[in-house]
Design a protein around this motif. Structure first.
Motif, mmCIF file in Angstrom:
data_model
loop_
_atom_site.group_PDB
_atom_site.id
_atom_site.type_symbol
_atom_site.label_atom_id
_atom_site.label_comp_id
_atom_site.label_asym_id
_atom_site.label_seq_id
_atom_site.Cartn_x
_atom_site.Cartn_y
_atom_site.Cartn_z
ATOM 1 N N GLY A 45 -1.981 11.119 -9.028
ATOM 2 C CA GLY A 45 -2.190 10.072 -9.525
ATOM 3 C C GLY A 45 -3.486 9.352 -9.293
ATOM 4 O O GLY A 45 -4.628 9.736 -8.939
ATOM 5 N N GLU A 46 -3.478 7.941 -9.658
ATOM 6 C CA GLU A 46 -4.578 7.035 -9.348
ATOM 7 C C GLU A 46 -4.180 5.719 -8.961
ATOM 8 O O GLU A 46 -3.356 5.099 -9.293
ATOM 9 N N ILE A 47 -5.148 5.240 -7.811
ATOM 10 C CA ILE A 47 -4.910 4.022 -7.365
ATOM 11 C C ILE A 47 -6.221 3.020 -7.371
ATOM 12 O O ILE A 47 -7.250 3.435 -7.162
ATOM 13 N N ILE A 48 -6.271 1.898 -8.476
ATOM 14 C CA ILE A 48 -7.524 1.201 -8.676
ATOM 15 C C ILE A 48 -7.233 0.007 -8.144
ATOM 16 O O ILE A 48 -6.095 -0.676 -8.237
ATOM 17 N N THR A 49 -7.925 -0.437 -7.298
ATOM 18 C CA THR A 49 -7.893 -1.470 -6.332
ATOM 19 C C THR A 49 -8.970 -2.713 -6.748
ATOM 20 O O THR A 49 -9.973 -2.456 -7.049
ATOM 21 N N CYS A 77 -2.268 0.153 -10.301
ATOM 22 C CA CYS A 77 -3.320 -1.208 -9.999
ATOM 23 C C CYS A 77 -2.641 -2.038 -8.922
ATOM 24 O O CYS A 77 -1.778 -2.489 -9.012
ATOM 25 N N VAL A 78 -3.682 -2.242 -7.883
ATOM 26 C CA VAL A 78 -3.542 -3.272 -6.948
ATOM 27 C C VAL A 78 -4.118 -4.269 -6.827
ATOM 28 O O VAL A 78 -5.588 -4.230 -6.976
ATOM 29 N N ALA A 135 0.914 -1.168 -0.032
ATOM 30 C CA ALA A 135 0.065 -0.114 0.171
ATOM 31 C C ALA A 135 1.004 1.461 -0.025
ATOM 32 O O ALA A 135 0.609 2.108 -0.628
ATOM 33 N N SER A 136 2.016 1.208 0.911
ATOM 34 C CA SER A 136 2.985 2.353 0.804
ATOM 35 C C SER A 136 3.571 2.606 -0.398
ATOM 36 O O SER A 136 3.324 3.898 -0.927
ATOM 37 N N LEU A 137 3.823 1.548 -1.296
ATOM 38 C CA LEU A 137 4.452 1.801 -2.496
ATOM 39 C C LEU A 137 3.516 2.176 -3.700
ATOM 40 O O LEU A 137 3.691 3.164 -4.320
ATOM 41 N N ALA A 138 2.410 1.800 -3.406
ATOM 42 C CA ALA A 138 1.348 2.141 -4.483
ATOM 43 C C ALA A 138 0.922 3.684 -4.362
ATOM 44 O O ALA A 138 0.823 4.501 -5.097
ATOM 45 N N ILE A 139 0.792 4.242 -2.971
ATOM 46 C CA ILE A 139 0.540 5.683 -2.635
ATOM 47 C C ILE A 139 1.666 6.438 -3.326
ATOM 48 O O ILE A 139 1.506 7.391 -3.744
ATOM 49 N N GLN A 140 2.802 5.965 -2.855
ATOM 50 C CA GLN A 140 4.135 6.892 -3.323
ATOM 51 C C GLN A 140 4.144 6.830 -4.861
ATOM 52 O O GLN A 140 4.212 8.165 -5.286
#
Length: 266
Positions: A78-82, A22-23, A8-13
């Motif tokens: 940016g964008e996080i798609i889970t 995408c996670v 999660a930390s890397l995705a947020i970064q």
């Protein structure tokens, strides 16, 4: 700081650097990253996820948007798609039993490979991160069969941890070398390092020495007859500071042991 929190930390970064990430939750026995990177502070996720896709995709084309949600509150520019594993309710175990997780003759023929392909074609992210439990299991076997560009392996100094790591290191290393294939790329992470200085230094030293020995036994190829042959990581690389056995270290942080929402610690 464990596997899912680090992911999660890397995705947020990366999202805060302006990238689309995408996670995918592929820890199907104990899912969690979907809720960690949920759509809102209440933990709301997409009603369907990875398990539902694995059950439904073999019947034909499916709309990918049904299986994911956005996590915009921590994504910055940016964008996080889970992609959560799916709704954890009384029906989840039945759906998981119906999902085809048998390892196919080729990893590219698997359901998770189809999902990754659909993500690349439809969402076009800069990164796809898969949260998965390694070890001896069908999902882990799929992910060790050539799908990933890089496998990030988490471990501690405990013997239980090394039992699982050894299986993975051997599969990505020695067994591929014997078959004439280059090793799978690995990033080794030592986590849960004690906070006190002396204990931390001892833990780091013990882990580093064990990693060196296990990789020498089960990952690195023998020194080639031709010094110019660099097809494999081999025993000449043991002294290199960026060799696969050299761990990244993450100390234990009690602030991350209990929190209500990822936005509070992002």
């Amino acid at each position: 700081l464990g596997r899912s929190t680090t992911l999660a930390s890397l995705a947020i970064q990366r999202a805060r650097a302006g990238e689309r990430v995408c996670v995918v939750d592929f820890d199907l026995d104990a899912p969690g990253i979907g809720r960690l990177l949920s759509a809102d502070e209440k933990g709301i996720t997409a009603p369907w996820g990875t398990v539902d896709y694995l059950v439904e995709r073999p019947t034909g084309e499916v709309p990918l948007s049904d299986y994911h949600h956005g996590c915009s509150r921590v994504a910055g520019s940016g964008e996080i798609i889970t992609f959560p594993a799916g709704t954890i309710d009384l029906n989840y175990a039945d759906k998981l039993a119906r999902a085809d997780l048998e390892e196919p003759l080729s990893a590219v023929d698997s359901g998770i490979a189809r999902l990754l392909s659909d993500i690349r074609l439809t969402i076009k992210p800069s990164w796809i991160f898969l949260d998965a439990r390694t070890g001896v299991s069908e999902p882990a076997g799929l992910l060790l069969s050539g799908l990933a560009h890089l496998r990030v392996l988490f471990g501690t100094t405990s013997e239980q941890s090394w039992q699982g790591l050894k299986v993975v290191i051997d599969r990505l290393g020695r067994r591929r070398v014997v078959a004439g294939q280059p090793q799978g790329e690995i990033l080794l992470v030592q986590t849960m390092i004690p906070s006190t200085l002396e204990a931390a230094e001892n833990a780091k030293a013990n882990f580093a020495e064990r990693a060196r020995q296990e990789f020498t036994d089960s990952y690195y190829a023998t020194e080639p007859d031709d010094p110019a042959d660099d097809r494999f990581w081999d025993v000449r690389d043991v002294e290199s500071a960026d060799a696969p056995h050299v761990p990244v270290t993450i100390s234990y942080d009690p602030r991350l042991a209990d929190f209500r929402d990822v936005a509070n610690i992002a």
